[in-house]
Enzyme design. Structure first.
Site, PDB file in Angstrom:
ATOM      1  N   TYR A   1     -14.977 -11.790   0.303  1.00 59.08           N
ATOM      2  CA  TYR A   1     -15.677 -10.517   0.063  1.00 59.08           C
ATOM      3  C   TYR A   1     -16.948 -10.717  -0.756  1.00 59.08           C
ATOM      4  O   TYR A   1     -17.960 -10.046  -0.529  1.00 59.08           O
ATOM      5  CB  TYR A   1     -14.743  -9.526  -0.655  1.00 59.08           C
ATOM      6  CG  TYR A   1     -13.679  -8.937   0.247  1.00 59.08           C
ATOM      7  CD1 TYR A   1     -13.968  -7.875   1.097  1.00 59.08           C
ATOM      8  CD2 TYR A   1     -12.395  -9.443   0.250  1.00 59.08           C
ATOM      9  CE1 TYR A   1     -13.006  -7.333   1.928  1.00 59.08           C
ATOM     10  CE2 TYR A   1     -11.414  -8.911   1.082  1.00 59.08           C
ATOM     11  CZ  TYR A   1     -11.718  -7.853   1.919  1.00 59.08           C
ATOM     12  OH  TYR A   1     -10.762  -7.327   2.742  1.00 59.08           O
TER      13      TYR A   1
ATOM     14  N   ARG B   1       0.827  -1.218   0.000  1.00 55.73           N
ATOM     15  CA  ARG B   1       0.000   0.000   0.000  1.00 55.73           C
ATOM     16  C   ARG B   1       0.860   1.268   0.000  1.00 55.73           C
ATOM     17  O   ARG B   1       0.487   2.271   0.614  1.00 55.73           O
ATOM     18  CB  ARG B   1      -0.955   0.033   1.197  1.00 55.73           C
ATOM     19  CG  ARG B   1      -1.958  -1.100   1.220  1.00 55.73           C
ATOM     20  CD  ARG B   1      -3.193  -0.714   0.432  1.00 55.73           C
ATOM     21  NE  ARG B   1      -4.141  -1.812   0.390  1.00 55.73           N
ATOM     22  CZ  ARG B   1      -5.298  -1.824   1.046  1.00 55.73           C
ATOM     23  NH1 ARG B   1      -5.631  -0.809   1.781  1.00 55.73           N
ATOM     24  NH2 ARG B   1      -6.085  -2.851   0.922  1.00 55.73           N
TER      25      ARG B   1
ATOM     26  N   ARG C   1      -6.860  11.541  -5.460  1.00 56.77           N
ATOM     27  CA  ARG C   1      -8.116  10.830  -5.228  1.00 56.77           C
ATOM     28  C   ARG C   1      -9.284  11.821  -5.198  1.00 56.77           C
ATOM     29  O   ARG C   1     -10.354  11.539  -5.738  1.00 56.77           O
ATOM     30  CB  ARG C   1      -8.037  10.065  -3.910  1.00 56.77           C
ATOM     31  CG  ARG C   1      -9.224   9.151  -3.658  1.00 56.77           C
ATOM     32  CD  ARG C   1      -9.074   8.545  -2.270  1.00 56.77           C
ATOM     33  NE  ARG C   1     -10.068   7.554  -1.958  1.00 56.77           N
ATOM     34  CZ  ARG C   1     -11.315   7.815  -1.587  1.00 56.77           C
ATOM     35  NH1 ARG C   1     -11.725   9.068  -1.532  1.00 56.77           N
ATOM     36  NH2 ARG C   1     -12.142   6.844  -1.294  1.00 56.77           N
TER      37      ARG C   1
END
Ligand code: 1CP
Length: 359
Positions: A158, A31, A44
């Site tokens: 998920y 990350r 972002r």
């Protein structure tokens, strides 16, 4: 097809994955492009949402390169997410602010699972391959580019749960109550993951990594049946694939320190390790079968710089003067870390790695 750029100038990372000697220990950070960087938060915000950022190859490329401008990192990792595959399979991925990922249409029964198909890598997932092609071109050989995917088991978690969870109880219940449906899901995911990694290799990725973030939720027999078995299938398929066969594959099964011998037996090039295992002991257990990547506790980045340096030195010493170590954290960097502490860590790895080789 674009002509392939020249080979990387800094090839420490690829050499270490092949267990060849290097001048110092290579380092990258899980990350490494993320919310702890103000420039990431700005891009972002410009994109509007996480998915809009990930689906725009120019912006994905921009954030992939951001950490390389600040730190002396030895690899770049594609900016994307593991949940792109379920999204492309029709589950509808969204990110709720402050809450993480959520699917509009999670898998509810065997019929939902039976309807799934491997997505088209140059169709629904073309934005990922376009990002890989662009990043590879923009890197111009500075450092190698890592492509990645979630593992079949972690993606299944998920897709059945519908969102993040501490225990993925719904996914585990499906495995107990309808094992056939769970295996059908894992089978289609194993084929999708292999095709996805193969397409990233064809687009220019130079190493591949599989994140099995939730492997450690499983008991030993369930780990072998639901996680390991499908990781082995992915590894086998990639070995038979013309684009991916020559690329080093890193398997990271978090919380699966009890299974590292079995993971090494899959034939992957390297194992990612979390901080619950000692690096030196892990190296003795797997011998020279695989390289190791890891494994500092990410919380160390909240400590003072001298403590960070001490912990880095300890990890490099624990691995010892052998080839085949890629330094990393044991899991992703958290959003509240001071970027200056990351610089301390990266520089400490290179300094300690050099000292180790000259002593
Ligand atoms: O708000 C934001 O900007 C989103 C935060 C974020 C980021 C930076 C998400 C949402 N994904 C990413 C990028 C990402 N995800 C990368 C990029 C490359 C890098 O710099 O490393 C990678 C490799 C991932 C992989 C990923 N996504 C994993 C496996 C690795 C791990 O951390 O265990 C998992 C489990 C995910 C799911 C996911 N995506 C995002 C979040 C917040 C999560 C975790 C959700 C949860 O279960 O709580």
């Amino acid at each position: 097809m674009l002509p392939m750029p020249t080979e990387p100038k800094n090839d420490r990372f690829l050499r270490a994955l092949r267990r060849e000697p290097t001048d110092t220990t290579p380092v990258w950070i899980m990350r490494q492009a993320g919310r702890y960087l103000p420039e990431y938060r700005a891009t972002r915000a410009r994109a509007g949402s996480f998915m809009a950022l990930a689906q725009n190859p120019e912006l994905a490329c921009e954030v992939t390169l951001q950490p390389l401008e600040r730190f002396d990192l030895d690899a770049a990792i594609l900016f994307s997410d593991i949940l792109t595959i379920p999204d492309a399979m029709g589950l509808g991925l969204g990110f709720v602010a402050g809450e993480g990922p959520k699917f509009e249409r999670p898998l509810r029964n065997a019929a939902d699972i039976a309807a799934l198909a491997v997505p088209d890598m140059e169709g629904e997932l073309r934005y990922v391959m376009d990002a890989v092609r662009l990043i590879r071109r923009e890197l111009a050989g500075r450092v190698p580019l890592i492509g990645f995917s979630g593992s079949p088991w972690t993606l299944a978690c998920y897709m059945v749960q519908g969102e993040g969870s501490r225990d993925f109880a719904r996914a585990k219940a499906l495995a107990w109550n309808d094992p056939q449906a769970m295996h059908r899901l894992l089978d289609v995911l194993a084929r999708a993951v292999a095709a996805y990694l193969s397409a990233q290799a064809a687009a220019g990725a130079q190493a591949l990594m599989v994140f099995d973030t939730w492997g450690g939720l499983l008991s030993p027999p369930m780990f072998r049946e639901l996680s390991l078995r499908y990781l082995a299938q992915v590894t086998e398929r990639l070995k038979a694939d013309p684009h991916a066969a020559e690329l080093p594959l890193v398997l990271f099964s978090k919380g699966a320190g009890a299974h590292i011998e079995a993971l090494a037996d899959t034939g992957c090039a390297a194992l990612g390790l979390d901080w619950t295992v000692d690096l030196g002991e892990a190296r003795r257990r797997v011998g020279d079968r695989v390289a190791l990547q890891g494994n500092l506790d990410p919380s160390v980045l909240h400590a003072a710089p001298d403590v960070i340096v001490r912990e880095v030195d300890g990890a490099i010493e624990a691995f010892g003067n052998h080839s085949g170590h890629v330094f990393n954290l044991g899991h992703g960097i958290t959003p509240d870390v001071d970027p200056e502490h990351v610089k301390v860590l990266v520089d400490a790895v290179h300094a300690a790695g050099r000292r180790m080789r000259t002593n």
